[in-house]
Design a protein around this motif. Sequence first.
Motif, PDB file in Angstrom:
ATOM      1  N   ALA A 260       0.831  -1.209   0.000  1.00 13.24           N
ATOM      2  CA  ALA A 260       0.000   0.000   0.000  1.00 13.24           C
ATOM      3  C   ALA A 260       0.866   1.260   0.000  1.00 13.24           C
ATOM      4  O   ALA A 260       0.567   2.228  -0.705  1.00 13.24           O
TER       5      ALA A 260
ATOM      6  N   LYS B  96       0.952   4.001  -3.008  1.00 13.30           N
ATOM      7  CA  LYS B  96       0.689   5.422  -2.792  1.00 13.30           C
ATOM      8  C   LYS B  96       1.827   6.267  -3.363  1.00 13.30           C
ATOM      9  O   LYS B  96       1.588   7.271  -4.033  1.00 13.30           O
TER      10      LYS B  96
ATOM     11  N   ASN C 194       1.565   6.239  -7.151  1.00  9.81           N
ATOM     12  CA  ASN C 194       0.432   7.053  -7.619  1.00  9.81           C
ATOM     13  C   ASN C 194       0.760   8.536  -7.586  1.00  9.81           C
ATOM     14  O   ASN C 194       0.247   9.307  -8.381  1.00  9.81           O
ATOM     15  N   ASP C 195       1.613   8.933  -6.659  1.00  7.43           N
ATOM     16  CA  ASP C 195       2.026  10.330  -6.586  1.00  7.43           C
ATOM     17  C   ASP C 195       2.989  10.693  -7.718  1.00  7.43           C
ATOM     18  O   ASP C 195       3.127  11.853  -8.068  1.00  7.43           O
TER      19      ASP C 195
ATOM     20  N   LYS D 249      -7.349  -1.314  -9.577  1.00  8.33           N
ATOM     21  CA  LYS D 249      -6.619  -1.697  -8.368  1.00  8.33           C
ATOM     22  C   LYS D 249      -5.735  -2.914  -8.626  1.00  8.33           C
ATOM     23  O   LYS D 249      -4.628  -3.005  -8.098  1.00  8.33           O
TER      24      LYS D 249
ATOM     25  N   GLU E 157      -2.741  -1.585 -10.406  1.00 10.89           N
ATOM     26  CA  GLU E 157      -1.875  -0.865  -9.470  1.00 10.89           C
ATOM     27  C   GLU E 157      -1.042  -1.826  -8.626  1.00 10.89           C
ATOM     28  O   GLU E 157       0.104  -1.538  -8.307  1.00 10.89           O
TER      29      GLU E 157
END
Length: 117
Positions: free
Chosen positions: A15, A19, A22-23, A96, A99
């Motif tokens: 996770a 994150k 994704n940034d 998801k 990802e």
Amino acid sequence: MEGIDKEALAGAISAAILKALNDVIPAENVPEFHPGDVPVSLVAEIYGKDSSWVRAGIIAGWLPIGRATRNGELVTDISQMDSRQGRISYHISPKKLWEDTGYIWKGEKSYAGRERS
């Protein structure tokens, strides 16, 4: 690493990495996804695991690629997997899944060794 829940730790690390990515990944580099839910059996093939592993991971929350519901209510505890309580529906997000694995689902029902993107 006695006393440490390795799967929970792996989920937390995944996770955090997700994150961070994704940034960094610009929105224009996110692929288009097929509508609908990815089949549990396909997800199991992608991860190289059993379908029950996928179902348990979604319900317990350490596989954050979707959600499980029964009669419209969220299922969040392994003890709720008892089939006598009714059927559980699994809703697995193509985005998801991508990802978490890099796999782009295009609507196929079987993995069959497809290359990841």
